[in-house]
Structures are given as C-alpha cells and as structure tokens.
Design a protein around this motif. Structure first.
Motif, short mmCIF file in Angstrom:
data_model
loop_
_atom_site.label_atom_id
_atom_site.label_comp_id
_atom_site.label_asym_id
_atom_site.label_seq_id
_atom_site.Cartn_x
_atom_site.Cartn_y
_atom_site.Cartn_z
N ILE A 90 31.67 43.46 14.67
CA ILE A 90 31.71 44.09 15.99
C ILE A 90 30.95 45.41 15.85
O ILE A 90 31.32 46.25 15.03
CB ILE A 90 33.16 44.37 16.44
N ASP A 91 29.92 45.59 16.63
CA ASP A 91 29.11 46.79 16.52
C ASP A 91 29.73 47.91 17.36
O ASP A 91 29.62 47.91 18.58
CB ASP A 91 27.67 46.51 16.98
N GLY B 139 37.89 38.97 17.51
CA GLY B 139 37.75 39.00 18.97
C GLY B 139 39.06 39.07 19.73
O GLY B 139 39.10 38.77 20.92
N PHE B 140 40.14 39.50 19.08
CA PHE B 140 41.42 39.61 19.78
C PHE B 140 42.02 40.99 19.56
O PHE B 140 41.59 41.74 18.69
CB PHE B 140 42.40 38.52 19.34
N SER C 271 37.79 48.09 23.01
CA SER C 271 36.68 47.52 22.25
C SER C 271 35.50 48.47 22.40
O SER C 271 35.61 49.48 23.10
CB SER C 271 36.37 46.10 22.77
N PRO C 272 34.38 48.19 21.77
CA PRO C 272 33.29 49.17 21.81
C PRO C 272 32.88 49.63 23.22
O PRO C 272 32.71 50.82 23.45
CB PRO C 272 32.14 48.46 21.11
N TYR C 273 32.74 48.70 24.15
CA TYR C 273 32.27 49.09 25.48
C TYR C 273 33.11 48.50 26.61
O TYR C 273 32.63 48.40 27.74
CB TYR C 273 30.79 48.70 25.64
N GLU C 274 34.32 48.09 26.29
CA GLU C 274 35.26 47.57 27.28
C GLU C 274 36.65 48.03 26.92
O GLU C 274 36.94 48.32 25.77
CB GLU C 274 35.28 46.04 27.30
#
Length: 183
Positions: free
Chosen positions: A29-30, A94-95, A115-118
């Motif tokens: 995950i970036d 992804g969770f 998360s990075p952008y959410e």
C-alpha cells in the motif's frame, strides 16, 4: 559484537524475520505523500488516542454536540450519547481490523478506518456489536474469547450487516446526525 560473533540460532531467527517482514509491512500500500503517512509509525496506544481526537474534532467541525466522557467507559459524548472510538489503518491485505472492542458502558462505537487517500467510518450501536462482534469474535482467546473482540472490515466488500451503519464518512455522519439529542 560483530555479525560473526552472533549465535547460529540468532542468525536463523534473523533470517526468518527478514523472510516474514513483508507480511507485517505496508509495502504493498503506497502511503508515500498521504496526509496519514505519519500515522503508520505511531505505537498502537497512540493511534487509539489519535483516533479519539480525530473523531472528536471531526464531529465538532460538523457541528455535532460533542464533549468528553465523564469516565473511562466511553471516549466521548455525541449528542449526549456515550460513544467509544476505534481506529485502524488499512492493512496490506486491504482490510481494517478494529481491535480491543469491549463490553463497556457506551451506546455506540465509531470505527474509523484510515487509508492513504480515503477514510471509512461506521457507527454501530452497542446491541448490534453484541449481536455480531462482542462474544463472537474473540481477540485474544479465539472465538471463545469474551473480554475483547475485533472486527475485520474490507471496505470494498463489507459484511452485509455492516452496510446500514456507514462506510464513507458522509454515510457515518448521517447516522451520527440522526442520533437524537439526549440530556
């Protein structure tokens, strides 16, 4: 002590750690450049405190009546309701995994996933948590664990029972806004 002076078992353990390291890193995950990148380096307890402060500030900015809890059984009061807050960053798979969910004196639990952008958010009533999580998804002693529980949510494919309680920040805000003012 040089690397030649370490024991063979230490070298074996170090090799194993290097091999499984990827399972514990957020490398797939970036997070680079994300406004939340710095959160990854915080210890778990500090992340929990951050989650409480983020939710408190977000609710205040959204003009909800928010105040500190009078005791440690809840994190805050929103519209007079006792609320617990749980924060998770997005795991490599992804969770989100919301941990240390306990059967304490609160009415609602806000699960904030970053998360990075959410960001994702759910507002669960305590009876819903008792029905699906507390006493069902034991954290430290397997499925029979009763003290603490954890809840895993894949935001792209959440369990069906989760969807009425949020998902996006906007959906969670609607749930919070609809909490009647309680004195």
């Amino acid at each position: 002590m040089s690397t030649l002076d370490v024991s063979p078992d230490f070298n074996l353990l170090a090799t194993a750690a290097n091999y499984i390291r990827k399972d514990f890193e957020h490398d797939s995950i970036d997070w680079h450049g994300s406004p939340f990148e710095w959160v990854l380096s915080l210890p778990a307890g500090t992340k929990g405190k951050l989650g409480k402060q983020l939710v408190f500030q977000w609710c205040a900015l959204k003009n909800l009546a928010v105040s500190h809890s009078p005791d440690s059984q809840a994190d805050m009061l929103i519209n007079g309701h006792r609320v617990e807050v749980k924060l998770s960053t997005l795991w490599k798979a992804g969770f989100y995994k919301f941990q240390q969910i306990r059967n304490q004196n609160y009415e609602y639990c806000i699960c904030l996933g970053v998360s990075p952008y959410e960001a994702h958010c759910w507002v669960f009533s305590k009876p819903v948590l008792v029905q699906y999580v507390i006493g069902h998804l034991g954290q430290h002693t397997g499925s029979s664990g009763k003290e603490t529980a954890w809840l895993t949510i894949d935001p792209k494919n959440p369990p069906e029972w989760v969807t009425p309680f949020g998902g996006t920040l906007e959906q969670a805000f609607i749930v919070l806004k609809n909490l009647s003012h309680k004195k």
